[in-house]
Write an enzyme that holds these catalytic residues in place. Structure first.
Site, PDB file in Angstrom:
ATOM      1  CG  ASP A  61      63.760  37.305  80.221  1.00  0.00           C
ATOM      2  OD1 ASP A  61      63.500  37.825  79.115  1.00  0.00           O
ATOM      3  OD2 ASP A  61      62.998  37.407  81.210  1.00  0.00           O
ATOM      4  CG  ASP A 100      65.868  40.685  79.493  1.00  0.00           C
ATOM      5  OD1 ASP A 100      65.557  41.783  79.990  1.00  0.00           O
ATOM      6  OD2 ASP A 100      65.106  40.024  78.746  1.00  0.00           O
ATOM      7  CD  GLU A 132      59.908  41.090  81.870  1.00  0.00           C
ATOM      8  OE1 GLU A 132      58.895  40.762  82.535  1.00  0.00           O
ATOM      9  OE2 GLU A 132      60.385  40.380  80.970  1.00  0.00           O
ATOM     10  CD  GLU A 198      57.115  41.582  74.986  1.00  0.00           C
ATOM     11  OE1 GLU A 198      58.183  41.836  75.577  1.00  0.00           O
ATOM     12  OE2 GLU A 198      56.721  40.425  74.770  1.00  0.00           O
TER      13      GLU A 198
HETATM   14  N1  LIG Z   1      60.620  33.736  70.429  1.00  0.00           N
HETATM   15  C1  LIG Z   1      60.168  34.667  71.279  1.00  0.00           C
HETATM   16  N2  LIG Z   1      59.809  35.872  70.789  1.00  0.00           N
HETATM   17  C2  LIG Z   1      59.330  36.848  71.602  1.00  0.00           C
HETATM   18  O1  LIG Z   1      59.028  37.960  71.112  1.00  0.00           O
HETATM   19  C3  LIG Z   1      59.218  36.571  72.998  1.00  0.00           C
HETATM   20  C4  LIG Z   1      59.630  35.302  73.461  1.00  0.00           C
HETATM   21  N3  LIG Z   1      60.084  34.364  72.578  1.00  0.00           N
HETATM   22  N4  LIG Z   1      59.586  34.983  74.772  1.00  0.00           N
HETATM   23  C5  LIG Z   1      59.316  36.018  75.737  1.00  0.00           C
HETATM   24  C6  LIG Z   1      58.293  36.930  75.215  1.00  0.00           C
HETATM   25  C7  LIG Z   1      56.939  36.302  75.017  1.00  0.00           C
HETATM   26  N5  LIG Z   1      56.407  37.066  73.924  1.00  0.00           N
HETATM   27  C8  LIG Z   1      55.217  36.843  73.279  1.00  0.00           C
HETATM   28  C9  LIG Z   1      54.794  35.562  73.014  1.00  0.00           C
HETATM   29  C10 LIG Z   1      53.623  35.329  72.347  1.00  0.00           C
HETATM   30  C11 LIG Z   1      52.828  36.374  71.931  1.00  0.00           C
HETATM   31  C12 LIG Z   1      51.554  36.098  71.188  1.00  0.00           C
HETATM   32  O2  LIG Z   1      51.417  35.048  70.605  1.00  0.00           O
HETATM   33  N6  LIG Z   1      50.599  37.032  71.153  1.00  0.00           N
HETATM   34  C13 LIG Z   1      49.352  36.865  70.421  1.00  0.00           C
HETATM   35  C14 LIG Z   1      48.347  37.897  70.850  1.00  0.00           C
HETATM   36  C15 LIG Z   1      47.447  37.333  71.910  1.00  0.00           C
HETATM   37  C16 LIG Z   1      46.370  38.320  72.336  1.00  0.00           C
HETATM   38  O3  LIG Z   1      46.601  39.525  72.327  1.00  0.00           O
HETATM   39  O4  LIG Z   1      45.301  37.832  72.670  1.00  0.00           O
HETATM   40  C17 LIG Z   1      49.550  37.046  68.924  1.00  0.00           C
HETATM   41  O5  LIG Z   1      48.842  36.375  68.164  1.00  0.00           O
HETATM   42  O6  LIG Z   1      50.356  37.880  68.511  1.00  0.00           O
HETATM   43  C18 LIG Z   1      53.231  37.685  72.196  1.00  0.00           C
HETATM   44  C19 LIG Z   1      54.442  37.903  72.870  1.00  0.00           C
HETATM   45  C20 LIG Z   1      57.377  38.029  73.475  1.00  0.00           C
HETATM   46  N7  LIG Z   1      58.651  37.483  73.893  1.00  0.00           N
HETATM   47  C1  LIG Z   2      61.791  40.596  73.427  1.00  0.00           C
HETATM   48  C2  LIG Z   2      62.762  41.342  74.279  1.00  0.00           C
HETATM   49  C3  LIG Z   2      62.325  42.741  74.544  1.00  0.00           C
HETATM   50  C4  LIG Z   2      63.072  40.617  75.560  1.00  0.00           C
HETATM   51  O1  LIG Z   2      62.834  41.061  76.648  1.00  0.00           O
HETATM   52  C5  LIG Z   2      63.690  39.289  75.450  1.00  0.00           C
HETATM   53  O2  LIG Z   2      64.119  38.868  74.356  1.00  0.00           O
HETATM   54  O3  LIG Z   2      63.801  38.633  76.499  1.00  0.00           O
HETATM   55 MG   LIG Z   3      63.086  39.661  78.201  1.00  0.00          MG
END
Ligand SMILES: Nc1nc(=O)c2c([nH]1)NC[C@@H]1CN(c3ccc(C(=O)N[C@@H](CCC(=O)O)C(=O)O)cc3)CN21
Ligand SMILES: CC(C)C(=O)C(=O)O
Ligand SMILES: [Mg+2]
Length: 280
Positions: A61, A100, A132, A198
């Site tokens: 998704d 998903d 989820e 995740e």
């Molecule tokens: N392009 C993309 N990749 C993904 O892995 C992903 C998506 N989209 N969309 C749905 C979710 C959203 N996800 C995400 C998006 C952003 C972070 C992120 O920027 N995390 C911060 C940590 C923030 C904290 O812990 O305070 C980082 O810097 O890694 C993590 C997962 C994973 N999934």
């Molecule tokens: C990042 C994976 C696990 C997911 O749920 C997605 O791509 O939507």
């Molecule tokens: Mg997903």
């Protein structure tokens, strides 16, 4: 299997022509074989990943963000994802294709979950679905499994709950690690064939992996899970600001930008099309 790279295992590049099954994934865990999963949203990329020997393709998704341009996964619908899933099934011949289930397509009831899963399987040919949540979606997991639908669970950072979690941040630190472990065990008991974790601390993901007999798939969960998953646009370098857990294996945005600028320059200068690109 000539196109598969050197590090081949019974699962990764090894099921000799037929589709990977959820039973193959269970066997891989017994053999301590790690395996890769990537997302796919269209036929041509699905074919590339399939021919590279990727055993499981996820129509995430995350399409909401990387295909449709939304800033979260919440807006995407079953109707939005079914054509993408059908394209991935058509583009692949070996990989198990997991669809998903999008936000609000399964949370209301086990019946709602089965209706959504049935659409992905009947209209798109998906082989399994992912949803989820932990103990709060157990009745959905049980319904799907009893109907013969393989279910991949997803715990830790569950992006469909971003408005409750308060952002895309690490989950399962401290006390809440016990909750995550309990969710994982309950999902296995309910019949899930695998569980995505995740954005959870690596030591927690490793303990969950050791405690379960079904495969664990990590994304931002360290190296101790049975499998890894990444969004393909992240690993190929198309995503502007990827999360910390992403490793960039290619500069696709840079390469595509250079290529399309060269094409545009050649159109303007008249260098393209040359006589060999013309009919005579
Ligand atoms: N392009 C993309 N990749 C993904 O892995 C992903 C998506 N989209 N969309 C749905 C979710 C959203 N996800 C995400 C998006 C952003 C972070 C992120 O920027 N995390 C911060 C940590 C923030 C904290 O812990 O305070 C980082 O810097 O890694 C993590 C997962 C994973 N999934
Ligand atoms: C990042 C994976 C696990 C997911 O749920 C997605 O791509 O939507
Ligand atoms: Mg997903």
């Amino acid at each position: 299997m000539s196109s598969v790279s050197a590090a081949s295992t019974a699962l990764y590049g090894g099921t000799s022509g037929r589709r990977v099954t959820v039973r193959d994934l269970a066997t891989a865990k017994e053999r301590h074989e790690k395996w890769p999963m990537v997302t796919a949203y269209d036929a041509m990329t699905a074919k590339i990943f399939d021919e590279a020997g990727i055993p499981v393709l996820l129509v995430g998704d995350s399409a909401a963000m990387v295909v449709y341009g939304y800033d979260s996964t919440l807006p995407v619908t079953v109707d939005d994802l079914i054509p993408l899933t059908a394209a991935v099934v058509r583009g692949s011949s070996r990989a198990l294709v997991v669809a998903d289930l999008p936000f609000a397509s399964y949370q209301a009831s086990p019946q709602q979950a089965l209706e959504a899963a049935a659409r992905f399987m009947k209209e798109a040919g998906a082989h399994a679905v992912k949803l989820e949540g932990g103990r709060r979606v157990l009745s959905q997991v049980e319904m799907l499994v009893s109907a013969g639908v393989p279910v991949m669970a997803h715990i830790g950072l569950t992006p469909q709950s971003v408005n409750v979690l308060g952002g895309y941040r690490v989950q399962g630190r401290g006390q809440s690690g016990d909750e995550l472990m309990a969710d994982a065990k309950a999902l296995e008991h309910a019949g899930a064939f695998a569980v995505v974790m995740e954005c959870v601390p690596a030591d927690l993901a490793e303990r969950v992996t050791a405690s379960l007999s079904i495969p664990t798939i990590g994304i931002g969960a360290g190296g101790g899970t049975d499998a890894q998953v990444l969004v393909w646009q992240d690993l190929m370098g198309l995503t502007p600001r990827p999360a910390k857990f992403v490793k960039k294996y290619f500069d696709l945005a840079g390469e595509m930008g250079r290529a399309v600028r060269t094409y545009a320059d050649e159109v303007v200068s008249g260098a393209f099309p040359a006589p060999e690109h013309s009919y005579h």
